[in-house]
Design an enzyme around this catalytic site. Structure first.
Site, mmCIF file in Angstrom:
data_model
loop_
_atom_site.group_PDB
_atom_site.id
_atom_site.type_symbol
_atom_site.label_atom_id
_atom_site.label_comp_id
_atom_site.label_asym_id
_atom_site.label_seq_id
_atom_site.Cartn_x
_atom_site.Cartn_y
_atom_site.Cartn_z
ATOM 1 N N GLU A 218 -22.030 51.720 1.536
ATOM 2 C CA GLU A 218 -22.284 50.717 2.576
ATOM 3 C C GLU A 218 -22.133 51.266 3.989
ATOM 4 O O GLU A 218 -22.965 50.990 4.849
ATOM 5 C CB GLU A 218 -21.344 49.506 2.416
ATOM 6 C CG GLU A 218 -21.852 48.427 1.482
ATOM 7 C CD GLU A 218 -21.678 48.800 0.021
ATOM 8 O OE1 GLU A 218 -21.077 49.849 -0.253
ATOM 9 O OE2 GLU A 218 -22.152 48.032 -0.836
ATOM 10 N N HIS B 95 -14.521 38.966 -4.628
ATOM 11 C CA HIS B 95 -15.959 38.707 -4.561
ATOM 12 C C HIS B 95 -16.289 37.312 -4.064
ATOM 13 O O HIS B 95 -17.395 36.839 -4.273
ATOM 14 C CB HIS B 95 -16.596 38.905 -5.947
ATOM 15 C CG HIS B 95 -16.689 40.344 -6.375
ATOM 16 N ND1 HIS B 95 -15.597 41.069 -6.747
ATOM 17 C CD2 HIS B 95 -17.753 41.179 -6.483
ATOM 18 C CE1 HIS B 95 -15.989 42.299 -7.071
ATOM 19 N NE2 HIS B 95 -17.289 42.392 -6.914
#
Lengths: 372, 340
Positions: free
Chosen positions: B71, B140
Site C-alpha cells: 500500500e 477490518h
C-alpha cells in the site's frame, strides 16, 4: 585526490574517472575516461561555488535567527547536483527529500527566491509557505522538497510511471540518503519499477550518516548499490562531478532501455544533519577536516583547472568573489522583502480554493465558499 | 456497453451500488486518457469485491493496474503520477489497509498544493470500502470518515445509493483536488432504481451539497452512507407513530454542507446524528459543534442526540457485532429521546 589529466588538444581535456563498483552489470559497460573543456570546467567551478556560498549564507542566517525551523545543508555534496544537472534535462524529473536547496537552484530558482523562501518572505519560491524543505518547480520537472524520510521514493517512482505512461523519452531521478535506504517503501516502489520497467534512477547520496547514526549501525548491508536485489547497481565517487555526470548518462540510457537502476554516490556533508546537530558527536572534527582537505568536490575541479592552466588562482578568486557577491545581494534583498500578507494564510489549500470552507481559529473568522 | 440489470420501465433501470461504481469508473476511464485504476486485484481478478469487474478485459493492462500487496508503495506511486499530471483512481481493498499508506494521502497529497503555494496539484481519488462489513472483526471494520475529514486539502465523499455512487465518483475523478471516497461493502449489493439521466456519461453531483432524502417537520436526522438506509427505515417506522423525520444524506463529509443542516434545524428544531464510526471526534461531534457555533443553536428545542458505533474494537461474534453498530431501532429510540 588528483587523477592524471592529459590534454590531448587545445580545447578538449581528458579526465580519468575513479573506479566503479557494479552489481548485475559489467565494468566494461562503463567509461574509464571522459572529456571536458575549459569553459565547462569554469562553469562547473562557478556553479558549485554558488551552491557552496548559498548554503554557508543560510548557515549564517540561521544563526542570526533569520531562518527558522529545520535547515538541512548540503555543502560538501555540490558535485552530485552539478553532475545531475549536466547529465539530465529539464524533461527528466528530479525528486528528493529536504536537503534540496542546491537542486532548487539548478532547476531554475534564483538564489534570491531560495533564500527569501527560507527567510519566510513573500518573494520566496513558495511564497514563504513552504520553507527549507519544500521547493518545487513544475516547469522544470522538479517535484520537491519532501519532509518525510523515504516518501519521495514512491512518489518519484510514480513520476517515472507517468513518464512511461505518456511514452516520454525521459527518466526520473529519485534521490535519497543512506538513512532512507532502509525504508520499506523503497523496496515496495523499486519492486514495482522493476516489474513494470519504469525509467527510475534510485540515487543514494551516501554521506555515511543517517542523522547521527553511521551506516554500520543502521544497515545490515551497507553496499547500498546492491540493495536493489535483481535491479542493477553502481557505486561511484559522488564528489567527482565527472563520474556523477557520466554515470547518470549511462543510467538514463539503461532506464529507457531496460528499467530501474540503483546508483550509490559516496559523498560527505560538512554540516551536521541539520542546524540542531553539531555533527561532531558521532564523527570527529578531524574526520570532517580531513574530508575537506582531501576530498572536497570543488577543490577537485579547481585542481584540474590549475593543472591545465585553464585559469590561475587570481582568476578563480574572482569567480569566488562574484559568486559570493551574488549571494550577498540576494541576502540583502531578501532581508528587506515583505513577509506574506495574512490573506495568504488561507490560499492554496485547494486548487479551487474559492469553492471551499476554511475554518478560522474562531468560527467567525472562517472563510466561506464564494457561493455563500 | 453499460450493463443494465433490469429495465423496469421507460426512463428507469435497476442496478446495484457495485454496478454504479463500476459504470462510473468505466465512463471516466473511457473519457480521459489520463485516468487509470490501480490497486490490489483490480485487474485480472476482476476486483476483490468485483467492483472493477470487466474493466481489465475492456481497457487492458495499460489502464487497469494490478499491484503487489504494498500500500505505501503503490499509493505513493499514484500520488507521484498525479503530481506529473495523470489522474489515478487508487483502490484500497479496505480503508483499514490504507493506514499503511496514510502518510501519502495526507503528507504527500493533501498538503502539497499549499506547501507548493499552488505549484503542484494532485487530481487523485482514493476509494475503497470503509466501516463495518459482517463478521470481519476488529482490524477490518473501522470507519475512517472522521480521520480524513479533518484534513485541510482533502475532499471526503461517502455515497449511499447508486445515484450518489455514480454522480459523486465521476465528480471526484474530475475534481483537481485529492478525494477520499468512502464506500460501503454492505451497500454494494443493494439495488436501486436509477433514472436514465443518472446513467449519462456526464452525470455529476455537486461536491459539498447534502441531499434531503425525505422531508419532515419534527426531527432532522443527519447521516451518510449505509446509515442512510437505517435512518430511512427508522423514519418510515416513526411515520406510522405520527412522527415526521427529515433525513439528510450528507454525501460530502468535507466540505460538509452546514447550510442544508442549519435550514433543516430551523424547521424541525431537533437533531439526531447517525454514524457507524466511533463517537469521539466523529462526524456527529462535528455536526454538534457546527450547530453550536452558528445561529442554528438558537433554533434547537433540545440538545443534539448522537447515534454512533460503540467505543470498542469490533467483536467477531454475531450477537456482539449486532450490539456494536447502530441499527434502525437505535435510531428510532434516539428520535424519541430528542423529542422527550
Amino acid at each position: 585526490m588528483i587523477f592524471r589529466i592529459s590534454r590531448s588538444c587545445f580545447s578538449s581535456i581528458s579526465v580519468k574517472l575513479p573506479p566503479f563498483k557494479v552489481h548485475h552489470l559489467e565494468l566494461d559497460q562503463l567509461p574509464q575516461t571522459t572529456t571536458t573543456t575549459s569553459a565547462e570546467l569554469l562553469a562547473y567551478y562557478k556553479s558549485m561555488q554558488l551552491q557552496r556560498r548559498m548554503e554557508i549564507a543560510c548557515d549564517n542566517l540561521y544563526k542570526q535567527r533569520l531562518i527558522r525551523g529545520f535547515l538541512h545543508l548540503a555543502d560538501g555534496q555540490e558535485s552530485i547536483y552539478e553532475g545531475l544537472h549536466a547529465a539530465l534535462t529539464f524533461d527528466d524529473c528530479v525528486i528528493t527529500a529536504y536537503r534540496d536547496h542546491c537542486i532548487a537552484l539548478l532547476r531554475g530558482d534564483t538564489p534570491h527566491q531560495i533564500i527569501a523562501e527560507m527567510m519566510a518572505k513573500q518573494t520566496g519560491s513558495t511564497k514563504g509557505k513552504g520553507g527549507s524543505m519544500h521547493y518545487y518547480k513544475k516547469a522544470t520537472n522538479f517535484y520537491g522538497g519532501h519532509g518525510i524520510v523515504g516518501a519521495q521514493i514512491p512518489l518519484g517512482t510514480g513520476l517515472a510511471f507517468a513518464q512511461k505512461y505518456n511514452k516520454k523519452p525521459n527518466v526520473t531521478l529519485i534521490m535519497f540518503g543512506d538513512g532512507a535506504a532502509n525504508q520499506g517503501q523503497l523496496y515496495e516502489a523499486a519492486n514495482m519499477a522493476q516489474l513494470w520497467h519504469l525509467p527510475a534512477i534510485y540515487f543514494i547520496e551516501n554521506n555515511l550518516f543517517g542523522m547521527g547514526t553511521s551506516i554500520d549501525r543502521a544497515s545490515a548491508n551497507t553496499k547500498f548499490y546492491t540493495r536493489g536485489d535483481v535491479i542493477p547497481g553502481i557505486q561511484i565517487d559522488g564528489n567527482n562531478v565527472f563520474q556523477v555526470r557520466e554515470t547518470l548518462k549511462f543510467a538514463k540510457k539503461h532506464c529507457l532501455d531496460k528499467g530501474p537502476i540503483f546508483i550509490e554516490a559516496m559523498t560527505y556533508r560538512y554540516h551536521g544533519h541539520s542546524m540542531s546537530d553539531p555533527g561532531v558527536t558521532y564523527r570527529t572534527r578531524e574526520e570532517v577536516q580531513q574530508q575537506r582537505k582531501t576530498r572536497d568536490c570543488i577543490n577537485y575541479v579547481k585542481n584540474i583547472i590549475l593543472e591545465n592552466k585553464v585559469a590561475d588562482e587570481h582568476q578563480l578568486e574572482e569567480i569566488d568573489n562574484t559568486a559570493q557577491n551574488e549571494i550577498d545581494i540576494a541576502v540583502e534583498q531578501a532581508k528587506v522583502d515583505p513577509v506574506p500578507p495574512s490573506t495568504e494564510l488561507t490560499t492554496d489549500v485547494y486548487v479551487d480554493n474559492q469553492n471551499h470552507f476554511i475554518r478560522g481559529i474562531l468560527y467567525k473568522d472562517s472563510i466561506l465558499p464564494k457561493s455563500q | 456497453m453499460l450493463r443494465i440489470v433490469h429495465k423496469l420501465r421507460c426512463g428507469f433501470a435497476k442496478m446495484t451500488v457495485r454496478e454504479a461504481i463500476n459504470s462510473a469508473m468505466a465512463q471516466e476511464i473511457e473519457r480521459d486518457q489520463n485516468v487509470f485504476l490501480i490497486g490490489e486485484e483490480v485487474g485480472q481478478y476482476q476486483g476483490a469485491y468485483k467492483v472493477s469487474k470487466g474493466l481489465y478485459d475492456r481497457f487492458g493492462k495499460s489502464r487497469i493496474w494490478d499491484t503487489p500487496i504494498t500500500e505505501a508503495g503503490f499509493t505513493g506511486l499514484s500520488v507521484g503520477a498525479a503530481m506529473y499530471g495523470l489522474k489515478p483512481i487508487v483502490e484500497f481493498m479496505t480503508f483499514n489497509f490504507a493506514m499503511q499508506a496514510i502518510d501519502h494521502v495526507i503528507n504527500s497529497a493533501a498538503k502539497l498544493h499549499y506547501m507548493s503555494a499552488g505549484g503542484l496539484k494532485t487530481s487523485i481519488v482514493f476509494r475503497g470500502i470503509n466501516g463495518a462489513a459482517a463478521a470481519v472483526a476488529a482490524q477490518h471494520s473501522q470507519c475512517f470518515a472522521a480521520w480524513y475529514s479533518q484534513v485541510p486539502g482533502l475532499i471526503v465523499l461517502s455515497p449511499y445509493d447508486c445515484d450518489d455512487a455514480r454522480g459523486l465518483l465521476k465528480a471526484a475523478v474530475r475534481n483537481p483536488n485529492p478525494v477520499v471516497f468512502l464506500e460501503n461493502e454492505i451497500m454494494y449489493n443493494e439495488a436501486f432504481e436509477v433514472p436514465d439521466n443518472v446513467m449519462d456519461k456526464d452525470y455529476l453531483i455537486p461536491i459539498g451539497k447534502a441531499k434531503i432524502m425525505r422531508e419532515g417537520k419534527d426531527v432532522t436526522i443527519v447521516t451518510f452512507s449505509k446509515m442512510v438506509k437505517f435512518s430511512m427505515l427508522a423514519a418510515a417506522e416513526l411515520e406510522r407513530e405520527g412522527i415526521s423525520c427529515e433525513v439528510i444524506n450528507l454525501r460530502t463529509l468535507k466540505p460538509l454542507d452546514r447550510n442544508t443542516v442549519i435550514e433543516s434545524i430551523k424547521k424541525t428544531h431537533r437533531v439526531v446524528t447517525v454514524e457507524e464510526g466511533w463517537g469521539q471526534c466523529g462526524i456527529g461531534a462535528e455536526i454538534c459543534s457546527i450547530i453550536n457555533e452558528t445561529n442554528a443553536f438558537f433554533h434547537l428545542d433540545a440538545p443534539v442526540v448522537r447515534v454512533t458505533g460503540a467505543d470498542i474494537p469490533t467483536p467477531y461474534a454475531f450477537n456482539l457485532e449486532e450490539l456494536s453498530f447502530p441499527k434502525t431501532h437505535n435510531i428510532v429510540e434516539a428520535v424519541k429521546l430528542v423529542l422527550k
